[in-house]
Design a protein around this motif. Structure first.
Motif, PDB file in Angstrom:
ATOM      1  N   MET A   1       0.838  -1.189   0.000  1.00 32.50           N
ATOM      2  CA  MET A   1       0.000   0.000   0.000  1.00 32.50           C
ATOM      3  C   MET A   1       0.881   1.251   0.000  1.00 32.50           C
ATOM      4  N   GLU A   3       1.569   4.713   1.070  1.00 32.94           N
ATOM      5  CA  GLU A   3       1.190   5.742   2.034  1.00 32.94           C
ATOM      6  C   GLU A   3       2.464   6.477   2.396  1.00 32.94           C
ATOM      7  N   THR A   5       4.165   7.906   5.398  1.00 31.47           N
ATOM      8  CA  THR A   5       4.082   8.008   6.852  1.00 31.47           C
ATOM      9  C   THR A   5       5.497   8.063   7.422  1.00 31.47           C
ATOM     10  N   LEU A   8       5.926   7.602  11.270  1.00 27.98           N
ATOM     11  CA  LEU A   8       5.571   6.252  11.685  1.00 27.98           C
ATOM     12  C   LEU A   8       6.606   5.240  11.203  1.00 27.98           C
ATOM     13  N   ASN A   9       7.185   5.498  10.007  1.00 30.40           N
ATOM     14  CA  ASN A   9       8.216   4.584   9.518  1.00 30.40           C
ATOM     15  C   ASN A   9       9.430   4.571  10.433  1.00 30.40           C
ATOM     16  N   LEU A  11       9.368   5.282  13.575  1.00 28.65           N
ATOM     17  CA  LEU A  11       8.938   4.583  14.789  1.00 28.65           C
ATOM     18  C   LEU A  11       8.959   3.065  14.571  1.00 28.65           C
ATOM     19  N   THR A  12       8.475   2.626  13.404  1.00 25.77           N
ATOM     20  CA  THR A  12       8.474   1.192  13.103  1.00 25.77           C
ATOM     21  C   THR A  12       9.883   0.615  13.159  1.00 25.77           C
ATOM     22  N   HIS A  13      10.797   1.320  12.466  1.00 19.41           N
ATOM     23  CA  HIS A  13      12.184   0.841  12.488  1.00 19.41           C
ATOM     24  C   HIS A  13      12.735   0.840  13.899  1.00 19.41           C
ATOM     25  N   LEU A  16      11.215  -2.172  15.818  1.00 25.70           N
ATOM     26  CA  LEU A  16      11.790  -3.438  15.349  1.00 25.70           C
ATOM     27  C   LEU A  16      13.252  -3.562  15.759  1.00 25.70           C
TER      28      LEU A  16
ATOM     29  N   LEU B  91       5.940  -6.755  17.752  1.00 25.82           N
ATOM     30  CA  LEU B  91       6.940  -6.916  16.696  1.00 25.82           C
ATOM     31  C   LEU B  91       6.296  -7.400  15.405  1.00 25.82           C
ATOM     32  N   PHE B  94       4.348  -4.598  13.572  1.00 26.60           N
ATOM     33  CA  PHE B  94       5.187  -3.625  12.871  1.00 26.60           C
ATOM     34  C   PHE B  94       6.002  -4.272  11.755  1.00 26.60           C
ATOM     35  N   ALA B  95       6.425  -5.513  11.977  1.00 26.11           N
ATOM     36  CA  ALA B  95       7.171  -6.191  10.906  1.00 26.11           C
ATOM     37  C   ALA B  95       6.268  -6.388   9.696  1.00 26.11           C
ATOM     38  N   ARG B  97       4.343  -4.495   8.361  1.00 24.11           N
ATOM     39  CA  ARG B  97       4.266  -3.337   7.461  1.00 24.11           C
ATOM     40  C   ARG B  97       5.212  -3.501   6.278  1.00 24.11           C
ATOM     41  N   LEU B  99       8.398  -2.821   5.663  1.00 29.20           N
ATOM     42  CA  LEU B  99       9.257  -1.730   5.210  1.00 29.20           C
ATOM     43  C   LEU B  99      10.608  -2.304   4.788  1.00 29.20           C
ATOM     44  N   TYR B 105      14.783  -8.249   9.527  1.00 31.27           N
ATOM     45  CA  TYR B 105      14.097  -8.247  10.821  1.00 31.27           C
ATOM     46  C   TYR B 105      13.477  -9.613  11.087  1.00 31.27           C
ATOM     47  N   MET B 109      14.142 -12.128  14.231  1.00 35.73           N
ATOM     48  CA  MET B 109      13.160 -12.513  15.252  1.00 35.73           C
ATOM     49  C   MET B 109      12.989 -14.028  15.337  1.00 35.73           C
ATOM     50  N   ARG B 184      -5.708  -8.607   1.841  1.00 35.78           N
ATOM     51  CA  ARG B 184      -5.291  -7.219   1.615  1.00 35.78           C
ATOM     52  C   ARG B 184      -6.488  -6.316   1.376  1.00 35.78           C
ATOM     53  N   GLU B 188      -7.023  -2.573   2.718  1.00 33.80           N
ATOM     54  CA  GLU B 188      -7.128  -1.524   1.704  1.00 33.80           C
ATOM     55  C   GLU B 188      -8.453  -0.765   1.829  1.00 33.80           C
ATOM     56  N   VAL B 197      -2.348   3.839   9.644  1.00 32.28           N
ATOM     57  CA  VAL B 197      -1.696   2.572   9.958  1.00 32.28           C
ATOM     58  C   VAL B 197      -2.079   2.079  11.359  1.00 32.28           C
TER      59      VAL B 197
END
Lengths: 309, 293
Positions: A1, A3, A5, A8-9, A11-13, A16, B91, B94-95, B97, B99, B105, B109, B184, B188, B197
């Motif tokens: 998706m 977005e 952010t 927030l990114n 914060l996410t890192h 983690l 965890l 957030f994982a 997501r 990124l 990560y 874990m 998804r 969405e 989020v």
């Protein structure tokens, strides 16, 4: 998706990374301890950066605990348990799924219930069985009067004994029964279309040939997934080998050896605790299953999620 | 339902026999022996059993040492489960997501799962060592503050942390798998409706995690009642003064060090009942899989 952010990114890192560090820190400290001399390890504050003694400590720990034979033993047991579990899971599920007999559900439930009897809760009597694996049969014969019958008929008193203590069989055999593996295989066999069975029968294939030539090749993914989790399981066995093996020099396993490495007043005799050796040995013992999990990650995750209860 | 079968039932008997023999010898026989021993008084070096009815249970359950072991086990189970599940859930959320660095990560874990319980115990024994470990600095500032080898509460905290540490990976794997099986289209749609989020985590993902949550809860509690042996054995050995003497550890020490077979068997039967009850709850009330699609 898609977005945007940015906050927030970050914060996410951050979250983690903190999680990663929390999980990694204990092992890092253990690793660093394994790289220092005994004096450096035993002085506060704790060292956080590796020294140059890792190889020396590992060699000393290896010799001190006589790891050569024990690593070979652990590997033999782990591989045998993996092969045994997969074989027994496949053939039991085969017998339950592809034959039409009345006992199918009974057998299924008998295996299923073993999930509720982990080794830890039946440890004392299981140890008694390990001292004589034929004891249950002997007792059954005694109770049913079969022993008496044979004795009065032939004059021979039946006394069966099969001692599993201090043997590879004793380490392996009780561990290869597998409810979870049997279920995984059963689920997979249930997805095999009837047409495949019929086609095989029409071509003149018997059940065993069907199992070996069609089902086993089709279940490669199952085998890979099961093998990874079972290897980790078997390598990390602790309580059972601790009891079954008293002859540690010949049949000892590395994980059980951890117990003798605890540097308390008993093992050091009031001297400086040998943390550097204990940690070096712990690291060596951890490495094989960690490598399996990291390199077989895909199979490992799949196996864990599919088999677990 | 399957229609095509093989006819030779003797082959079926042959292939199911090995597993049935093994579970008879190593599961059902010992379990029934445990029940038998718990109802009799056995002499460790032979001499036969005498039937005592529920006397063993009365002895065990009137022993304050056993009740303290139950108390410690329950504290350990609840605390380590809460810690491990909370951490794993955060965890995983957030994982999920995904990124940059997601794969790294994820491996980071998962790998602790591979470590044997006694190895975890020994590593944490060093980490928490009052003279040389991570917290030794506390003692250099204020001597005698941190010492889990003498202080029971600190020892229990240490065992809880080690137990939770070992469970995080397992829980993470299951939470992440559950999150990834959420369609998804749902997230969405929520995003289209303007949910950010964190809002989506709270109102879409968390409620959908409920079945996995309960599944893991039961597994974790069962696990901390049975699988904790290795951690306790190398981390504290049940001490100091039985402060970390979990039920499973007490069975071992009573049976194999104290040679009190009847007492150990009685405790085994109690623990067995507990595990069966938990497994029953899991199958009766908890959905086994997460199916959304």
């Amino acid at each position: 998706m898609i977005e945007r952010t940015p906050v927030l990114n970050i914060l996410t890192h951050f979250i983690l990374a903190v999680g990663f560090i929390l999980l990694f820190l204990p092992l890092w400290i253990a690793f660093v301890a394994a790289t220092h001399t005994i004096q450096a390890v035993n002085s506060a504050p704790v060292e956080l950066w590796p020294g140059n003694q890792l190889w020396v400590n590992m060699q000393e720990a290896w010799v001190k605990s006589d790891f050569g034979q024990k690593f070979v033993n652990t590997l033999i047991v782990a591989v045998a348990v993996v092969i045994g579990k997969i074989t027994i899971a496949a053939i039991t599920a085969f017998g339950i799924v592809f034959f039409n007999h009345r006992l199918r559900m009974v057998i299924f439930w008998l295996i299923f219930i073993t999930l509720m009897l982990p080794l830890e809760v039946r440890i004392v009597p299981t140890y008694a069985v390990a001292a004589n694996a034929l004891l249950p049969f002997q007792k059954l014969m005694d109770w049913t009067g079969l022993t008496w019958l044979i004795e009065s008929a032939s004059g021979i008193r039946v006394a069966m004994e099969w001692n599993l203590l201090n043997s590879y069989t004793g380490l392996i055999l009780p561990l290869i029964a597998t409810a979870t593996g049997t279920f995984l295989y059963r689920q997979f066999f249930l997805t095999i279309p009837d047409e495949l069975v019929e086609a095989a029968k029409m071509d003149g294939s018997g059940p065993l040939r069907f199992l070996w030539d069609i089902l086993i090749p089709l279940s490669r993914t199952n085998i890979a997934a099961l093998a990874t989790i079972m290897f980790v399981y078997a390598w990390n066995q602790y309580l059972w080998p601790l009891l079954v093996i008293t002859d540690r020099a010949n049949y000892g396993l590395v994980v059980v050896e951890l117990r003798t490495l605890v540097p308390d007043s008993l093992t050091t005799g009031g001297g400086t605790p040998t943390w550097h050796l204990a940690m070096a040995a712990t690291l060596m013992i951890m490495i094989p299953p960690i490598l399996v999990v990291i390199f077989m990650q895909r199979w490992f995750v799949r196996g864990l999620i599919n088999t677990d209860k | 339902m399957r229609r095509a079968y093989f006819k030779n039932n003797w082959i079926a008997a042959l292939v199911v026999a090995p597993q049935l023999i093994i579970i008879f010898v190593f599961f059902y026989w010992p379990a029934s022996q445990a029940i038998y021993w718990s109802l009799t008084l056995e002499q460790p070096w032979g001499g036969g059993n005498t039937w005592v009815g529920l006397e063993n249970f009365r002895t065990v359950l009137s022993d304050p040492v056993y009740w303290s072991s139950i108390r410690v086990s329950i504290i350990f189970a609840l605390a380590s489960t809460a810690l491990a599940m909370g951490m794993a859930m955060i965890l995983a959320l957030f994982a999920d997501r995904q990124l940059t660095g997601y794969r790294l990560y994820r491996v980071g874990m998962i790998w602790p799962y591979a470590i044997a319980a006694p190895a975890v115990g020994l590593a944490f024994r060093f980490v928490f060592n009052p003279n040389a470990g991570l917290f030794s600095f506390i003692n250099t500032i204020a001597p005698e503050t941190w010492n889990p080898t003498l202080n029971g509460t600190q020892a229990l905290i240490m065992v809880i942390i080690a137990g939770a540490w070992k469970l995080v990976s397992y829980n993470f794997i299951f939470f992440l798998a559950a999150l990834q099986s959420i369609p998804r289209s749902l997230t969405e749609a929520a995003a289209m409706d303007g949910a950010g989020v964190l809002r989506r985590m709270r109102d879409v993902q968390l409620p959908l995690l409920a079945p996995t949550f309960f599944f893991i809860l039961v597994i974790n509690i069962t696990d901390s009642f049975t699988d904790s042996f290795g951690i306790v054995d190398t981390l504290t050995g049940g001490g100091p003064a039985r402060a970390t003497d979990l039920m499973v550890y007490k069975i071992y020490s009573d049976g194999f060090r104290g040679f009190d077979y009847s007492g150990a068997a009685t405790q085994s039967v109690i623990l067995m009942g507990l595990v069966i009850a938990l497994t029953f709850i899991q199958f009766r009330y908890v959905e086994r899989r997460v199916h959304y699609t």
